[in-house]
Design an enzyme around this catalytic site. Structure first.
Site, short mmCIF file in Angstrom:
data_model
loop_
_atom_site.label_atom_id
_atom_site.label_comp_id
_atom_site.label_asym_id
_atom_site.label_seq_id
_atom_site.Cartn_x
_atom_site.Cartn_y
_atom_site.Cartn_z
N ALA A 1 4.00 3.86 1.07
CA ALA A 1 4.66 4.28 2.32
C ALA A 1 5.77 3.29 2.66
O ALA A 1 5.85 2.75 3.77
CB ALA A 1 3.64 4.41 3.46
N GLN B 1 -10.30 -2.61 2.64
CA GLN B 1 -9.80 -3.24 3.87
C GLN B 1 -9.73 -2.27 5.05
O GLN B 1 -9.19 -2.61 6.09
CB GLN B 1 -8.46 -3.92 3.62
CG GLN B 1 -7.29 -2.99 3.33
CD GLN B 1 -6.06 -3.79 2.89
OE1 GLN B 1 -5.98 -4.27 1.78
NE2 GLN B 1 -5.10 -3.94 3.79
N MET C 1 0.85 -1.19 0.00
CA MET C 1 0.00 0.00 0.00
C MET C 1 0.88 1.25 0.00
O MET C 1 0.45 2.33 0.40
CB MET C 1 -0.93 0.00 1.21
CG MET C 1 -1.89 -1.21 1.18
SD MET C 1 -3.38 -0.99 2.17
CE MET C 1 -2.71 -0.68 3.78
N GLN D 1 6.05 -11.26 7.25
CA GLN D 1 5.59 -11.99 8.44
C GLN D 1 5.03 -11.05 9.51
O GLN D 1 4.29 -11.47 10.37
CB GLN D 1 6.77 -12.81 9.00
CG GLN D 1 6.44 -13.63 10.22
CD GLN D 1 5.31 -14.63 9.98
OE1 GLN D 1 5.39 -15.45 9.08
NE2 GLN D 1 4.25 -14.54 10.77
N GLY E 1 11.30 -2.69 5.56
CA GLY E 1 10.60 -3.98 5.55
C GLY E 1 10.10 -4.32 4.15
O GLY E 1 10.23 -5.46 3.68
N HIS E 2 9.53 -3.33 3.46
CA HIS E 2 9.08 -3.57 2.08
C HIS E 2 10.27 -3.89 1.17
O HIS E 2 10.17 -4.72 0.26
CB HIS E 2 8.36 -2.33 1.52
CG HIS E 2 7.08 -2.00 2.21
ND1 HIS E 2 6.95 -0.92 3.05
CD2 HIS E 2 5.87 -2.60 2.19
CE1 HIS E 2 5.70 -0.85 3.49
NE2 HIS E 2 5.03 -1.87 2.99
O1 PAF Z 1 -0.03 -5.62 3.66
C1 PAF Z 1 -0.49 -4.73 2.92
O2 PAF Z 1 0.17 -3.72 2.64
C2 PAF Z 1 -1.88 -4.90 2.33
O3 PAF Z 1 -2.72 -5.55 3.23
C3 PAF Z 1 -1.87 -5.62 0.97
C4 PAF Z 1 -1.39 -7.06 1.09
C5 PAF Z 1 -1.00 -4.86 -0.01
C6 PAF Z 1 -3.29 -5.67 0.41
O4 PAF Z 1 -3.83 -4.40 0.25
#
Ligand code: PAF
Length: 290
Positions: A41, A70, A39, A158, A45-46
């Site tokens: 930002a 969500q 999402m 995780q 970690g990403h």
């Molecule tokens: O973990 C996230 O950033 C979100 O839940 C995801 C998996 C991108 C789904 O919108």
């Protein structure tokens, strides 16, 4: 010169990904596609997910989409950090060729999908209890992203342990031909798990938030004595920090994600969620119950 292509529509993504796959196949390259759904930002970690994706396949697609489905009413959809320019610079530095960054109309042309994926009973526990509908919305967008990108593999963190469990179960239950890869949580030196929401914390809250990992570590140390000892060790550490308001602390079986009975012995995962100010934080570690 920019090498990262930002694709805003499904049509563009299919064209460019198709070309890249064909080119890789013709030149004997690796034409497997790996998706990293995010999402935005982005933090370290990403970037660990992105590096894992590069290790898994030839063509990496990172999606950036703040999925309204969500977020519940009163949650942080509007204030969720949107840092597209910085995200793109970080992804360019990681040699990402394709960023899929659709808007809500592209993902939900009729407003919201009438068809939803349901996360079932486990989706109503823990994070799902605190955030009703969250996991249905998350699984629905992940199912759409897997359908759009048709990746060979997709990489998740995780840190969102319940999410990773539910995504794995969805692809198994729905026979989605994508391998799910889960990457260990990246932490600050203090132990605090990296999260896009950490930027909401002021200095005092940031330092108080370290109690979550301290609690999990205390639980792992006490786990030889069983679930009750592990839970009370974690709770004592977290309750000692007045800025941290514990929401739940639970030990789950790694295969079912259901709470383990008090006489359980074996591998397990301890989950924690707490509010620090108005910020909701989650974390989890694997523990071995003696
Ligand atoms: O973990 C996230 O950033 C979100 O839940 C995801 C998996 C991108 C789904 O919108």
């Amino acid at each position: 010169m920019s090498t990262t292509e930002i694709l805003g529509t499904i049509g563009e993504l299919h064209d460019r990904l198709g070309q890249a796959r064909d080119r890789a196949a013709l030149t004997g390259g690796d034409n497997r596609v790996v998706l990293v759904p995010t999402m935005g930002a982005l933090h370290a970690g990403h970037l660990a997910l992105v590096r894992r994706a590069h290790a898994l396949g030839g063509i990496v697609v990172v999606s950036i989409f703040v999925n309204p489905l969500q977020f519940g009413a009163g949650e942080d959809l509007d204030r969720y950090p949107r840092t597209l320019a910085a995200d793109l610079a970080a992804l360019e530095a990681e040699n990402i060729s394709f960023v899929f960054a659709p808007d809500a109309r592209e993902m939900y042309p009729s407003g919201a999908s009438d068809t939803r994926v349901t996360a079932g009973a486990v989706g109503s526990l823990y994070e799902g209890a605190a955030r009703p509908g969250h996991f249905d919305g998350m699984l629905t967008v992940v199912a759409k992203l897997l359908g759009i990108v048709t990746p060979d593999a997709a990489v998740f963190g995780q840190k969102d342990g319940q999410q990773a469990f539910l995504v794995q179960r969805m692809v198994t239950d729905l026979n989605v031909p994508t391998a799910i890869d889960v990457v260990d949580t990246v932490r600050e030196p203090s132990g605090l798990a990296l999260s896009s929401r950490n930027r909401y914390l002021d200095d005092a809250q940031h330092s108080a938030a370290q109690a979550l990992f301290a609690g999990l570590t205390a639980a792992a140390d006490a786990a030889y004595a069983g679930p009750a000892a592990a839970l009370s060790a974690a709770q004592a550490r977290i309750d000692a920090q007045s800025l941290v308001k514990l929401d739940y602390l639970v030990i789950v079986h790694p295969e079912t994600f259901l709470a383990v009975p008090s006489d359980y012995r074996g591998p397990a995962r301890m989950l924690v969620a707490a509010r620090v100010g108005t910020t909701r934080l989650i974390d989890n570690v694997s523990i071995s119950l003696g």
